[in-house]
Design an enzyme around this catalytic site. Sequence first.
Site, PDB file in Angstrom:
ATOM      1  N   THR A 194      -3.341 -28.124  77.223  1.00 30.84           N
ATOM      2  CA  THR A 194      -2.521 -28.051  76.006  1.00 30.84           C
ATOM      3  C   THR A 194      -3.335 -27.622  74.784  1.00 30.84           C
ATOM      4  O   THR A 194      -2.778 -27.342  73.726  1.00 30.84           O
ATOM      5  CB  THR A 194      -1.829 -29.402  75.705  1.00 30.84           C
ATOM      6  OG1 THR A 194      -2.847 -30.389  75.490  1.00 30.84           O
ATOM      7  CG2 THR A 194      -0.918 -29.829  76.841  1.00 30.84           C
TER       8      THR A 194
ATOM      9  N   THR B  98      -5.651 -28.061  84.569  1.00 29.71           N
ATOM     10  CA  THR B  98      -5.468 -29.412  84.039  1.00 29.71           C
ATOM     11  C   THR B  98      -5.979 -29.459  82.594  1.00 29.71           C
ATOM     12  O   THR B  98      -6.904 -28.732  82.228  1.00 29.71           O
ATOM     13  CB  THR B  98      -6.204 -30.472  84.891  1.00 29.71           C
ATOM     14  OG1 THR B  98      -7.611 -30.224  84.848  1.00 29.71           O
ATOM     15  CG2 THR B  98      -5.716 -30.455  86.327  1.00 29.71           C
TER      16      THR B  98
ATOM     17  N   TYR C 296     -21.302 -39.104  80.370  1.00 29.83           N
ATOM     18  CA  TYR C 296     -20.658 -37.784  80.439  1.00 29.83           C
ATOM     19  C   TYR C 296     -21.503 -36.858  81.326  1.00 29.83           C
ATOM     20  O   TYR C 296     -20.979 -36.193  82.229  1.00 29.83           O
ATOM     21  CB  TYR C 296     -20.522 -37.213  79.025  1.00 29.83           C
ATOM     22  CG  TYR C 296     -19.974 -35.795  78.963  1.00 29.83           C
ATOM     23  CD1 TYR C 296     -18.665 -35.515  79.347  1.00 29.83           C
ATOM     24  CD2 TYR C 296     -20.777 -34.736  78.510  1.00 29.83           C
ATOM     25  CE1 TYR C 296     -18.170 -34.215  79.288  1.00 29.83           C
ATOM     26  CE2 TYR C 296     -20.285 -33.447  78.440  1.00 29.83           C
ATOM     27  CZ  TYR C 296     -18.985 -33.191  78.821  1.00 29.83           C
ATOM     28  OH  TYR C 296     -18.489 -31.902  78.757  1.00 29.83           O
TER      29      TYR C 296
ATOM     30  N   GLY D 255      -7.715 -26.287  73.390  1.00 31.65           N
ATOM     31  CA  GLY D 255      -9.129 -26.049  73.701  1.00 31.65           C
ATOM     32  C   GLY D 255      -9.358 -25.048  74.819  1.00 31.65           C
ATOM     33  O   GLY D 255      -8.657 -24.045  74.952  1.00 31.65           O
TER      34      GLY D 255
HETATM   35  N1  LIG Z   1     -15.891 -28.293  74.002  1.00 29.31           N
HETATM   36  C1  LIG Z   1     -17.119 -28.092  74.465  1.00 29.31           C
HETATM   37  O1  LIG Z   1     -18.070 -27.765  73.719  1.00 29.31           O
HETATM   38  C2  LIG Z   1     -17.396 -28.213  75.945  1.00 29.31           C
HETATM   39  C3  LIG Z   1     -18.674 -27.860  76.432  1.00 29.31           C
HETATM   40  C4  LIG Z   1     -18.917 -27.930  77.797  1.00 29.31           C
HETATM   41  C5  LIG Z   1     -17.922 -28.355  78.655  1.00 29.31           C
HETATM   42  N2  LIG Z   1     -16.694 -28.706  78.163  1.00 29.31           N
HETATM   43  C6  LIG Z   1     -15.687 -29.140  79.138  1.00 29.31           C
HETATM   44  O2  LIG Z   1     -14.564 -28.292  79.041  1.00 29.31           O
HETATM   45  C7  LIG Z   1     -13.376 -29.020  79.358  1.00 29.31           C
HETATM   46  C8  LIG Z   1     -12.370 -28.878  78.223  1.00 29.31           C
HETATM   47  O3  LIG Z   1     -12.954 -29.336  77.016  1.00 29.31           O
HETATM   48  P1  LIG Z   1     -12.221 -29.163  75.601  1.00 29.31           P
HETATM   49  O4  LIG Z   1     -13.251 -29.409  74.556  1.00 29.31           O
HETATM   50  O5  LIG Z   1     -11.444 -27.901  75.586  1.00 29.31           O
HETATM   51  O6  LIG Z   1     -11.222 -30.416  75.668  1.00 29.31           O
HETATM   52  P2  LIG Z   1     -10.181 -30.962  74.579  1.00 29.31           P
HETATM   53  O7  LIG Z   1     -10.048 -30.001  73.441  1.00 29.31           O
HETATM   54  O8  LIG Z   1     -10.547 -32.375  74.288  1.00 29.31           O
HETATM   55  O9  LIG Z   1      -8.819 -30.939  75.406  1.00 29.31           O
HETATM   56  C9  LIG Z   1      -8.594 -31.864  76.427  1.00 29.31           C
HETATM   57  C10 LIG Z   1      -7.295 -31.503  77.140  1.00 29.31           C
HETATM   58  O10 LIG Z   1      -7.097 -32.444  78.170  1.00 29.31           O
HETATM   59  C11 LIG Z   1      -5.794 -33.016  78.059  1.00 29.31           C
HETATM   60  N3  LIG Z   1      -5.893 -34.365  78.603  1.00 29.31           N
HETATM   61  C12 LIG Z   1      -6.663 -35.387  78.161  1.00 29.31           C
HETATM   62  N4  LIG Z   1      -6.528 -36.442  78.990  1.00 29.31           N
HETATM   63  C13 LIG Z   1      -5.675 -36.053  79.985  1.00 29.31           C
HETATM   64  C14 LIG Z   1      -5.162 -36.687  81.150  1.00 29.31           C
HETATM   65  N5  LIG Z   1      -5.526 -37.941  81.478  1.00 29.31           N
HETATM   66  N6  LIG Z   1      -4.303 -35.990  81.958  1.00 29.31           N
HETATM   67  C15 LIG Z   1      -3.948 -34.715  81.644  1.00 29.31           C
HETATM   68  N7  LIG Z   1      -4.413 -34.061  80.562  1.00 29.31           N
HETATM   69  C16 LIG Z   1      -5.256 -34.732  79.735  1.00 29.31           C
HETATM   70  C17 LIG Z   1      -5.435 -32.907  76.607  1.00 29.31           C
HETATM   71  O11 LIG Z   1      -4.032 -32.792  76.471  1.00 29.31           O
HETATM   72  P3  LIG Z   1      -3.029 -33.951  75.954  1.00 29.31           P
HETATM   73  O12 LIG Z   1      -3.682 -34.560  74.726  1.00 29.31           O
HETATM   74  O13 LIG Z   1      -1.805 -33.162  75.691  1.00 29.31           O
HETATM   75  O14 LIG Z   1      -2.926 -34.919  77.086  1.00 29.31           O
HETATM   76  C18 LIG Z   1      -6.086 -31.559  76.252  1.00 29.31           C
HETATM   77  O15 LIG Z   1      -5.237 -30.489  76.621  1.00 29.31           O
HETATM   78  C19 LIG Z   1     -13.826 -30.471  79.598  1.00 29.31           C
HETATM   79  O16 LIG Z   1     -13.999 -30.687  80.966  1.00 29.31           O
HETATM   80  C20 LIG Z   1     -15.167 -30.547  78.876  1.00 29.31           C
HETATM   81  O17 LIG Z   1     -16.000 -31.526  79.415  1.00 29.31           O
HETATM   82  C21 LIG Z   1     -16.415 -28.642  76.834  1.00 29.31           C
END
Ligand SMILES: NC(=O)c1ccc[n+]([C@@H]2O[C@H](COP(=O)([O-])OP(=O)(O)OC[C@H]3O[C@@H](n4cnc5c(N)ncnc54)[C@H](OP(=O)(O)O)[C@@H]3O)[C@@H](O)[C@H]2O)c1
Length: 264
Positions: A16, A13, A154, A18
């Site tokens: 797209t 899920t 969060y 990250g």
């Molecule tokens: N980045 C960090 O430092 C970090 C650290 C610890 C944990 N995490 C966790 O890792 C995971 C990914 O984080 P990320 O930073 O890679 O996220 P991100 O760059 O914000 O990407 C979020 C993704 O989710 C999709 N999305 C958002 N709302 C959606 C919905 N309602 N239904 C389906 N798709 C949806 C977006 O695609 P569209 O815009 O195409 O919908 C995008 O592909 C998250 O659970 C986050 O909490 C991240």
Amino acid sequence: MQLNLTGRTALVTGSTQGIGLAIAAGLAGSGARVAINGRSPETVARAIAQLSEQVPDAQLIAAPADVATEQGAAELLRILPDVDILTNNLGIFGSRPALEITDAEWLRYFEVNVLAAVRLIRAYLPGMTGRGWGRVQNIASDSAVVIPTEMIHYGMSKTALLAVSRGYAKEAAGSGVTVNSVIAGPTHTGGVEDFVYQLVDRDLPWDEAQREFMRLHRPQSLLQRLIEPEEIANMVVYLSSDQASATTGAAVRVDGGYVDSILP
Ligand SMILES: NC(=O)c1ccc[n+]([C@@H]2O[C@H](COP(=O)([O-])OP(=O)(O)OC[C@H]3O[C@@H](n4cnc5c(N)ncnc54)[C@H](OP(=O)(O)O)[C@@H]3O)[C@@H](O)[C@H]2O)c1
């Protein structure tokens, strides 16, 4: 160790961009057929084009749907009635002063970060246990354990995911299905890069900027740099493999040593 996921169908899920995109690349690179999910057909098509270049012969399925809603989850299940590997990666985050988080925001974080994952586990777990093989990973965060005061909502959602993972691992006990959470630490994604440059000198080259950011704002990290999305993906690919058959009900850390604890 040769990780081979040929013949398995996976759903990631929020894939797209990250971490989700990196997980999709890792799973596809190991032979799985991977469903790419985001809210719009356009972002999903763009990710599929990017992955097809990155991973020649990748088998990819377009699965656009807003999985944070009941209707979106139902649409996704029509596209993909069964999966062998479910990676609940979707998660939203943003800072808000602790005393200003509204009821609506608490509920939204629960819906997007917890309930969306629970709905998909509920839908896909019976098929996995029936077939005697399956893998579920929920992407949690260091914020599940080290609750940030500027992101309590969060942190709450990610702590809840640890409980959800442990609980459904018990539900799947003895079935050949494993359920785990992955505690990801501060990771180098587009959003985080912008965030780093808000806090350190904009003229610094990226490598120095991130080290400065970590030194000043994340001094607990033993890695002393941001984690690359591929490093999170490597753990998810391993957990998705036959080789990870004895790891279930666990919270596995890929946090660069950020959480100051020996266990888990
Ligand atoms: N980045 C960090 O430092 C970090 C650290 C610890 C944990 N995490 C966790 O890792 C995971 C990914 O984080 P990320 O930073 O890679 O996220 P991100 O760059 O914000 O990407 C979020 C993704 O989710 C999709 N999305 C958002 N709302 C959606 C919905 N309602 N239904 C389906 N798709 C949806 C977006 O695609 P569209 O815009 O195409 O919908 C995008 O592909 C998250 O659970 C986050 O909490 C991240």
